[in-house]
Design an enzyme around this catalytic site. Sequence first.
Site, mmCIF file in Angstrom:
data_model
loop_
_atom_site.group_PDB
_atom_site.id
_atom_site.type_symbol
_atom_site.label_atom_id
_atom_site.label_comp_id
_atom_site.label_asym_id
_atom_site.label_seq_id
_atom_site.Cartn_x
_atom_site.Cartn_y
_atom_site.Cartn_z
ATOM 1 N N ASN A 76 0.871 -1.182 0.000
ATOM 2 C CA ASN A 76 0.000 0.000 0.000
ATOM 3 C C ASN A 76 0.903 1.225 0.000
ATOM 4 O O ASN A 76 1.510 1.545 1.022
ATOM 5 C CB ASN A 76 -0.881 -0.048 1.261
ATOM 6 C CG ASN A 76 -1.691 1.218 1.452
ATOM 7 O OD1 ASN A 76 -1.798 2.048 0.545
ATOM 8 N ND2 ASN A 76 -2.280 1.355 2.639
ATOM 9 N N TRP A 77 0.977 1.870 -1.149
ATOM 10 C CA TRP A 77 1.890 3.014 -1.269
ATOM 11 C C TRP A 77 1.300 4.288 -0.658
ATOM 12 O O TRP A 77 1.991 5.294 -0.553
ATOM 13 C CB TRP A 77 2.259 3.244 -2.738
ATOM 14 C CG TRP A 77 3.269 2.264 -3.255
ATOM 15 C CD1 TRP A 77 3.804 1.200 -2.582
ATOM 16 C CD2 TRP A 77 3.890 2.270 -4.552
ATOM 17 N NE1 TRP A 77 4.708 0.541 -3.380
ATOM 18 C CE2 TRP A 77 4.780 1.174 -4.594
ATOM 19 C CE3 TRP A 77 3.769 3.076 -5.694
ATOM 20 C CZ2 TRP A 77 5.547 0.882 -5.723
ATOM 21 C CZ3 TRP A 77 4.526 2.785 -6.809
ATOM 22 C CH2 TRP A 77 5.413 1.698 -6.816
ATOM 23 N N LYS A 78 0.018 4.255 -0.313
ATOM 24 C CA LYS A 78 -0.639 5.429 0.292
ATOM 25 C C LYS A 78 -0.428 6.655 -0.609
ATOM 26 O O LYS A 78 -0.370 6.515 -1.822
ATOM 27 C CB LYS A 78 -0.130 5.641 1.719
ATOM 28 C CG LYS A 78 -0.187 4.351 2.544
ATOM 29 C CD LYS A 78 0.067 4.554 3.999
ATOM 30 C CE LYS A 78 -0.016 3.197 4.707
ATOM 31 N NZ LYS A 78 0.074 3.300 6.154
ATOM 32 N N HIS A 114 -9.372 1.136 5.036
ATOM 33 C CA HIS A 114 -8.095 1.335 5.738
ATOM 34 C C HIS A 114 -8.317 2.308 6.897
ATOM 35 O O HIS A 114 -9.092 3.252 6.781
ATOM 36 C CB HIS A 114 -7.048 1.878 4.766
ATOM 37 C CG HIS A 114 -5.677 1.871 5.345
ATOM 38 N ND1 HIS A 114 -5.253 2.832 6.243
ATOM 39 C CD2 HIS A 114 -4.648 1.007 5.193
ATOM 40 C CE1 HIS A 114 -4.018 2.549 6.606
ATOM 41 N NE2 HIS A 114 -3.624 1.449 5.991
ATOM 42 N N GLU A 142 -6.663 4.672 7.963
ATOM 43 C CA GLU A 142 -6.409 6.088 7.647
ATOM 44 C C GLU A 142 -7.614 6.710 6.972
ATOM 45 O O GLU A 142 -7.906 7.897 7.159
ATOM 46 C CB GLU A 142 -5.140 6.208 6.779
ATOM 47 C CG GLU A 142 -3.893 5.953 7.621
ATOM 48 C CD GLU A 142 -2.696 5.418 6.864
ATOM 49 O OE1 GLU A 142 -2.695 5.446 5.614
ATOM 50 O OE2 GLU A 142 -1.750 4.944 7.525
ATOM 51 N N GLU A 154 -5.148 -4.960 10.678
ATOM 52 C CA GLU A 154 -4.151 -3.908 10.846
ATOM 53 C C GLU A 154 -4.440 -3.124 12.125
ATOM 54 O O GLU A 154 -5.253 -2.183 12.104
ATOM 55 C CB GLU A 154 -4.183 -2.942 9.658
ATOM 56 C CG GLU A 154 -3.880 -3.588 8.327
ATOM 57 C CD GLU A 154 -3.311 -2.580 7.342
ATOM 58 O OE1 GLU A 154 -2.237 -2.856 6.798
ATOM 59 O OE2 GLU A 154 -3.916 -1.519 7.136
ATOM 60 N N GLY A 173 2.671 2.219 10.701
ATOM 61 C CA GLY A 173 3.653 3.291 10.548
ATOM 62 C C GLY A 173 4.358 3.677 11.838
ATOM 63 O O GLY A 173 5.019 4.718 11.889
ATOM 64 N N SER A 197 3.603 -2.133 10.280
ATOM 65 C CA SER A 197 5.044 -2.187 10.563
ATOM 66 C C SER A 197 5.693 -3.516 10.201
ATOM 67 O O SER A 197 6.624 -3.962 10.867
ATOM 68 C CB SER A 197 5.318 -1.819 12.031
ATOM 69 O OG SER A 197 4.917 -0.477 12.282
ATOM 70 N N GLY A 231 2.900 -1.157 4.201
ATOM 71 C CA GLY A 231 2.931 0.247 3.815
ATOM 72 C C GLY A 231 4.352 0.683 3.489
ATOM 73 O O GLY A 231 4.868 0.444 2.399
ATOM 74 N N GLY A 232 5.009 1.298 4.470
ATOM 75 C CA GLY A 232 6.331 1.895 4.256
ATOM 76 C C GLY A 232 7.330 0.980 3.568
ATOM 77 O O GLY A 232 8.046 1.411 2.652
HETATM 78 P P1 PGA Z 1 3.007 0.280 7.528
HETATM 79 O O1 PGA Z 1 1.522 0.474 6.955
HETATM 80 O O2 PGA Z 1 3.529 -1.011 6.949
HETATM 81 O O3 PGA Z 1 3.765 1.470 7.032
HETATM 82 O O4 PGA Z 1 2.890 0.213 9.011
HETATM 83 C C1 PGA Z 1 0.672 -0.624 6.795
HETATM 84 C C2 PGA Z 1 -0.651 -0.172 6.207
HETATM 85 O O5 PGA Z 1 -1.139 0.895 6.586
HETATM 86 O O6 PGA Z 1 -1.226 -0.876 5.368
#
Ligand code: PGA
Length: 249
Positions: free
Chosen positions: A9-11, A93, A95, A163, A169, A209, A230-231
């Site tokens: 997930n590149w957000k 998600h 977010e 999640e 993050g 993470s 994500g990251g």
């Molecule tokens: P993260 O994000 O790996 O940067 O913690 C995961 C996500 O939000 O899907």
Amino acid sequence: MRQKLAAGNWKMNGTGAVLAELEALIQAQGAAKSELLICPPATLLSRAAEIASGSHLAIGGQDCHAASSGAHTGDLSAHMLKEAGATAVILGHSERRADHGEGSEGVAAKASAAWGAGLTAVICLGETLEEREAGETLHVIGTQLATSLPDGATGANTVIAYEPVWAIGTGKVPSLEQIAEVHDFLRAELATRFGADMAAATRLLYGGSVKPSNAAEIFATSNVDGALVGGASLKAADFAPIIQALDAS
Ligand code: PGA
């Protein structure tokens, strides 16, 4: 037998230059056993899909609207994502739940729209730290699962991503026991509602993470079929070892 899935997930990260990472990933992981999915920002979808065409890396969206078209400024329909080359879409998600006030009923409507367009819905669930500390995790997860997932879910059209909000993050990861508890619970809840066959066919991803150094132990955990990353999905050099750990699990 569930095929393992590594999803990135590149957000809201990346302009055209980041597509070089996609090319590098395809080169490095072209023969991965696991299914691979990258969800770039919507502006990069069609270019990413072009780069990935002919490889086994799939491209997905990060959200869609529940309606197929109409007066919804700034939104994208599931059909639009599909036309741009997506085969899946992340929904609910945390977010989006936090930034856009999305509720589970809305997520369910989006899931139906995704299925209608032929997209797999990657539905995200997770408790806040406050909820975990109050001992409410399974109650929160059970409620989110029940209300975010419409009738008609199958192992082919749905992926569930657990999640924990506090792990996204932050570099914090639940214990393996905590991950197993939630994933075992999710599998059992799916079996109760949709039957044993559906539950056995549905991929359950862990997200929050995930990085090369913790991927193997997470993938060895009960009922974990992959990760939503994500990251660490932004760079091929970080995501490739996570895929390798999944392949080896
Ligand atoms: P993260 O994000 O790996 O940067 O913690 C995961 C996500 O939000 O899907």
